[in-house]
Design an enzyme around this catalytic site. Structure first.
Site, PDB file in Angstrom:
ATOM      1  N   SER A 139       0.824  -1.204   0.000  1.00  0.00           N
ATOM      2  CA  SER A 139       0.000   0.000   0.000  1.00  0.00           C
ATOM      3  C   SER A 139       0.859   1.256   0.000  1.00  0.00           C
ATOM      4  O   SER A 139       1.892   1.327   0.674  1.00  0.00           O
ATOM      5  CB  SER A 139      -0.913   0.000   1.236  1.00  0.00           C
ATOM      6  OG  SER A 139      -1.601   1.230   1.339  1.00  0.00           O
ATOM      7  N   TYR A 159      -2.353   5.711  -5.246  1.00  0.00           N
ATOM      8  CA  TYR A 159      -3.425   6.681  -5.432  1.00  0.00           C
ATOM      9  C   TYR A 159      -2.821   7.831  -6.223  1.00  0.00           C
ATOM     10  O   TYR A 159      -1.936   8.538  -5.716  1.00  0.00           O
ATOM     11  CB  TYR A 159      -3.941   7.210  -4.091  1.00  0.00           C
ATOM     12  CG  TYR A 159      -4.674   6.206  -3.233  1.00  0.00           C
ATOM     13  CD1 TYR A 159      -5.954   5.774  -3.571  1.00  0.00           C
ATOM     14  CD2 TYR A 159      -4.091   5.702  -2.073  1.00  0.00           C
ATOM     15  CE1 TYR A 159      -6.633   4.862  -2.773  1.00  0.00           C
ATOM     16  CE2 TYR A 159      -4.765   4.788  -1.271  1.00  0.00           C
ATOM     17  CZ  TYR A 159      -6.032   4.376  -1.625  1.00  0.00           C
ATOM     18  OH  TYR A 159      -6.708   3.472  -0.846  1.00  0.00           O
ATOM     19  N   THR A 198      -5.158   2.558  -7.930  1.00  0.00           N
ATOM     20  CA  THR A 198      -6.496   2.434  -7.354  1.00  0.00           C
ATOM     21  C   THR A 198      -7.397   3.472  -8.004  1.00  0.00           C
ATOM     22  O   THR A 198      -7.156   4.679  -7.905  1.00  0.00           O
ATOM     23  CB  THR A 198      -6.462   2.630  -5.831  1.00  0.00           C
ATOM     24  OG1 THR A 198      -5.717   1.551  -5.252  1.00  0.00           O
ATOM     25  CG2 THR A 198      -7.856   2.622  -5.241  1.00  0.00           C
ATOM     26  N   LYS A 232      -6.926  -1.159 -10.352  1.00  0.00           N
ATOM     27  CA  LYS A 232      -7.714  -1.836  -9.327  1.00  0.00           C
ATOM     28  C   LYS A 232      -8.960  -1.014  -9.007  1.00  0.00           C
ATOM     29  O   LYS A 232      -8.874   0.203  -8.838  1.00  0.00           O
ATOM     30  CB  LYS A 232      -6.879  -2.028  -8.055  1.00  0.00           C
ATOM     31  CG  LYS A 232      -7.621  -2.670  -6.882  1.00  0.00           C
ATOM     32  CD  LYS A 232      -6.671  -2.857  -5.696  1.00  0.00           C
ATOM     33  CE  LYS A 232      -7.394  -3.469  -4.504  1.00  0.00           C
ATOM     34  NZ  LYS A 232      -8.317  -2.514  -3.851  1.00  0.00           N
ATOM     35  N   HIS A 279     -13.116  -2.342  -3.370  1.00  0.00           N
ATOM     36  CA  HIS A 279     -12.311  -1.775  -2.281  1.00  0.00           C
ATOM     37  C   HIS A 279     -12.658  -2.434  -0.948  1.00  0.00           C
ATOM     38  O   HIS A 279     -12.654  -1.797   0.107  1.00  0.00           O
ATOM     39  CB  HIS A 279     -12.525  -0.256  -2.190  1.00  0.00           C
ATOM     40  CG  HIS A 279     -11.319   0.510  -1.736  1.00  0.00           C
ATOM     41  ND1 HIS A 279     -10.593   1.309  -2.578  1.00  0.00           N
ATOM     42  CD2 HIS A 279     -10.706   0.609  -0.528  1.00  0.00           C
ATOM     43  CE1 HIS A 279      -9.597   1.877  -1.918  1.00  0.00           C
ATOM     44  NE2 HIS A 279      -9.639   1.460  -0.662  1.00  0.00           N
TER      45      HIS A 279
END
Length: 331
Positions: free
Chosen positions: A93, A116, A142, A207, A231
């Protein structure tokens, strides 16, 4: 859920701060989608094939999905997760509590970097370069977070910030700022994906795709793969279970890029169902956190070992085949 994973979950719940347990376990809104992600697997069954005469491959089509703030679960945080991989892909992440370079150095399997896309592309590029230097093998964008999800459990606890001493370490020292916040923006678009493709030679996965038309668009923008995901039920409580969205996306993709299913996977049988419906693999999120909280590196390894053993057992019982015609609805 597999009984051994349920045992790890219960141990994790007992040792975690209740606020942090709810951060990991909770979802958006009334948590309808959170529950439905798991329930979707229970609505389906497999019709095994027999007497196929096949040798069963020892493949384990699983990756560890990106989850934030592992140090809330265990003092070693993402380092413990990375050391437990034994060849499994870790999608680290962007909101890791350990810098990505340290995660890659500790890893016993490939590491991809979840991104992100930031409204300021200078910040985004700095993150990409950081992932490249660390040795990440892919970027996972994402796409389903134009705003932060509203989690009622976190709001009830007043949980907005990490405890003292913890931070999203990948956000340090970017463009001259000691520590930045992760930002979301509804203005992000496929143009940003194009800019990322020009920015880096790393393969780009997207994703958070649920609509088949978005899957087709993604392929047109040169993505390397698609992760069907809602998510983990943490963004919009009106969407379908990820498993229910999978077949239409697989049909739209038509084999042009790999498709991974993420959401609600709690057993080797769930992995088998995802593959039978056309996924090339399945992402594991919360079970990894439960293993981490319960027993650190060994707990994560136990999660992966249990799922591997159960998946291969199911695959053997299905004749070494997992195809759409084997999936039927339970009455």
């Amino acid at each position: 859920m597999n009984p051994l994973l349920a045992e790890l979950h219960d141990k994790a719940r007992a040792v975690l701060d209740p606020v942090h347990y709810d951060f990991f376990a909770g979802g958006v809104g009334d948590e309808v989608v959170l529950a439905d992600n798991e329930a979707a697997f229970r609505r389906l069954a497999l019709l095994p094939r027999v007497l196929r005469g096949k040798e069963i491959p020892d493949d384990f089509p699983v990756l560890i999905s990106p989850t934030a703030f592992h140090k809330l679960a265990h003092p070693d945080g993402e380092l413990a997760t990375a050391r437990a991989l034994d060849g499994t892909v870790l999608v680290a992440s962007m909101a890791s509590t350990v810098p990505i370079a340290d995660v890659v150095e500790a890893a016993t399997g490939p590491v991809w970097f979840q991104l992100y896309v930031q409204p300021d592309m200078e910040i985004t590029e700095a993150l990409v370069r950081r992932a490249e230097r660390a040795g990440c093998e892919a970027l996972v964008i994402t796409a389903d977070s134009p705003v932060f999800g509203r989690h009622r459990r976190d709001l009830a606890h007043g949980f907005h910030d990490l405890p003292a001493g913890l931070a999203a370490e990948n956000m340090r020292d970017l463009a001259g700022v000691p520590l930045r916040n992760i930002e979301m923006s509804p203005e992000l678009s496929w143009d940003h994906v194009d800019r990322l493709r020009q920015m880096t030679p790393l393969p780009l996965w997207v994703k958070g795709i649920l609509h088949p038309q978005d899957a087709t668009i993604a392929i047109g923008h040169g993505v390397a793969g698609i992760i069907v995901s809602n998510h983990g039920g943490r963004q919009l409580d009106l969407v379908p279970a990820a498993l229910d969205a999978l077949p239409a996306v697989v049909s739209a993709v038509a084999g042009r890029v790999p498709v991974v299913l993420d959401g609600g996977v709690r057993s080797g049988g769930d992995i088998a169902l995802a593959l039978a419906l056309g996924a090339c693999g399945a992402g594991i999120g919360r079970p990894v956190l439960w293993g981490l909280a319960a027993d650190g590196e060994q707990g994560v390894r136990r999660v992966l070992d249990v799922l591997r053993d159960e998946f291969l057992h199911v695959l053997t019982l299905c004749g070494g085949e997992l195809t759409p015609d084997m999936v039927v609805a339970r009455c």
